[in-house]
Design an enzyme around this catalytic site. Structure first.
Site, PDB file in Angstrom:
ATOM      1  N   GLU A 144       0.813  -1.222   0.000  1.00 55.09           N
ATOM      2  CA  GLU A 144       0.000   0.000   0.000  1.00 55.09           C
ATOM      3  C   GLU A 144       0.843   1.267   0.000  1.00 55.09           C
ATOM      4  O   GLU A 144       0.489   2.240  -0.670  1.00 55.09           O
ATOM      5  CB  GLU A 144      -0.935   0.006   1.219  1.00 55.09           C
ATOM      6  CG  GLU A 144      -2.143  -0.899   1.100  1.00 55.09           C
ATOM      7  CD  GLU A 144      -1.827  -2.369   1.323  1.00 55.09           C
ATOM      8  OE1 GLU A 144      -2.702  -3.217   1.070  1.00 55.09           O
ATOM      9  OE2 GLU A 144      -0.685  -2.666   1.755  1.00 55.09           O
ATOM     10  N   HIS A 213      -9.974  -5.747  10.241  1.00 50.36           N
ATOM     11  CA  HIS A 213     -10.751  -5.525   9.032  1.00 50.36           C
ATOM     12  C   HIS A 213     -12.045  -4.757   9.321  1.00 50.36           C
ATOM     13  O   HIS A 213     -12.934  -4.708   8.473  1.00 50.36           O
ATOM     14  CB  HIS A 213     -11.086  -6.851   8.356  1.00 50.36           C
ATOM     15  CG  HIS A 213      -9.906  -7.531   7.747  1.00 50.36           C
ATOM     16  ND1 HIS A 213      -8.926  -8.121   8.509  1.00 50.36           N
ATOM     17  CD2 HIS A 213      -9.541  -7.724   6.463  1.00 50.36           C
ATOM     18  CE1 HIS A 213      -8.016  -8.649   7.714  1.00 50.36           C
ATOM     19  NE2 HIS A 213      -8.365  -8.421   6.456  1.00 50.36           N
TER      20      HIS A 213
END
Length: 408
Positions: A144, A213
């Site tokens: 990322e 998450h």
């Protein structure tokens, strides 16, 4: 990576006449009237070998609706197949908006993990790689920090990248790029660079996705100067906000909720965008202002039905623009109801609700007849167990109780 930028950059130079910039500020101040978009616009397919094919069979552009406002939830049941438009799930609306902008402007490109031929983890980019080529829809490694930085660099060169985080929690790995580069480079370069980038992805508490998450990163990014933040909640505003974010000259973070992707709504066939700095009046009312966004919009509307049966008349506003706040819409509501309840899924400490309380107190304190109340998620990691997970998030019954307390 240099070859990638050269290939896409060459395509951008080749069709610069096809590209139109979008100034959010000018758009807000312009009169609310429809204007025409050029018809029959071409779009470009950029192949991995650097070849560029201009496809003249782009989707026909229609008139642009400049003052788009999403349909009220109370009247959603009235939607039928006899009405104009077409039905889409929220993830399909995002995909359609992204596809239309890629057809409209050759500078728009997508990058992220599995966004290519797999179509993205939630299928927002499904079919785009086949249509536009694997350089405009670029699959990246699981890194990322690298591909977010690459997207910011691409924006500096004149492209309009859309960076997808497979999960918003993963974008913490790119926090340095987003904060020190994305938000600040326009200022630190003395205005030499603009950063027209969109960073988007799913977040929020899902169904037993675990703590890592289930992140709500709105509070992490709200303090970064130079960044706009919006949160979609319906297929209508998902498409409109996606298109407006891509056209904006500012870096925009678009928050999508993992549990809203399968919401269905009828949206217009015509081209439209939503104002990036405007809240949405979901339900007018007289007794109390309820400010919310994203998934909590539906918890609030569920509670509103119970409140109406009990004789209360809540006004529900989806703030939609998380930064900056639409204080015009919020202020007018506060002046009318004199009571405010904030409902969010973000954490209570340092969350969006805390910033809203500060803004309302600073600007509209004299109009309040009661202290502002805020219902937020608990300051704990989201449990995996479903029953415990539900307890950490605001539920409709809590909203009903809070309104009753405010209106005493």
């Amino acid at each position: 990576m240099a070859a990638i930028f050269q290939g896409v950059g060459a395509a951008a130079a080749l069709s610069s006449s096809l590209s139109n910039s979008f100034d959010s500020k000018k758009f807000v101040s312009s009169p609310c009237r429809p204007f025409s978009v050029r018809k029959g616009a071409s779009f470009a397919v950029v192949r991995s070998d650097g070849r560029v094919n201009l496809n003249p069979k782009g989707r026909r552009a229609q008139q642009l609706i400049s003052n788009a406002v999403a349909t009220k939830s109370d009247s959603a049941a009235a939607s039928s197949s006899s009405k104009p438009g077409h039905e889409l799930l929220l993830f399909e609306a995002l995909q359609e908006g992204l596809e239309e902008e890629m057809e409209r402007d050759i500078r728009v490109c997508v990058m992220g993990e599995d966004v290519g031929h797999y179509g993205g983890s939630y299928k927002v980019t499904k079919g785009l790689a086949k249509k536009f080529g694997d350089l405009r829809v670029l699959d990246t490694p699981i890194a990322e920090n690298s591909f977010t930085g690459m997207g910011i660099g691409a924006a500096m060169t004149g492209l309009r990248p859309v960076v997808e985080g497979m999960n918003m929690g993963f974008l913490l790995l790119a926090f340095n790029q987003i904060s020190n580069n994305c938000g600040m480079l326009h200022y630190t370069s003395g205005g030499q660079f603009t950063i027209p980038i969109v960073i988007r992805g799913p977040g929020g508490v899902g169904r037993q996705l675990g703590a890592e998450h289930s992140q709500r990163l709105e509070s992490y990014f709200q303090s970064i100067p130079g960044i706009q933040m919006v949160a979609c909640s319906t297929p209508y505003n998902a498409k409109g906000l996606m298109k407006a974010a891509i056209r904006s000259e500012n870096p925009v973070i678009l928050f999508e909720h993992v549990l809203l992707y399968n919401l269905k709504e009828r949206i217009p066939d015509e081209d439209y965008i939503c104002n990036l700095e405007e809240a949405e009046m979901v339900r007018p009312g007289e007794h109390v202002t309820i400010l919310t966004y994203s998934r909590m919009r539906y918890h609030v509307m569920q509670a509103a039905k119970t409140l109406v049966n009990k004789g209360y008349d809540p006004e529900v506003i989806d703030i939609r623009s998380l930064k900056p706040f639409d204080l015009y819409t919020i202020g007018n509501s506060v002046k009318k109801t004199h009571r405010v309840l904030i409902v969010e899924e973000c954490m209570r400490t340092g969350g969006i609700g805390a910033s809203l309380i500060a803004a309302i107190t600073e600007n509209f304190n004299d109009y309040l007849d009661a202290p502002i109340m805020c219902l937020s998620s608990q300051d704990v990691p989201t449990p995996y167990a479903g029953t415990l997970e539900e307890v950490t998030v605001v539920q409709p019954a809590q909203i009903v109780t809070a309104v009753e307390q405010l209106c005493q």
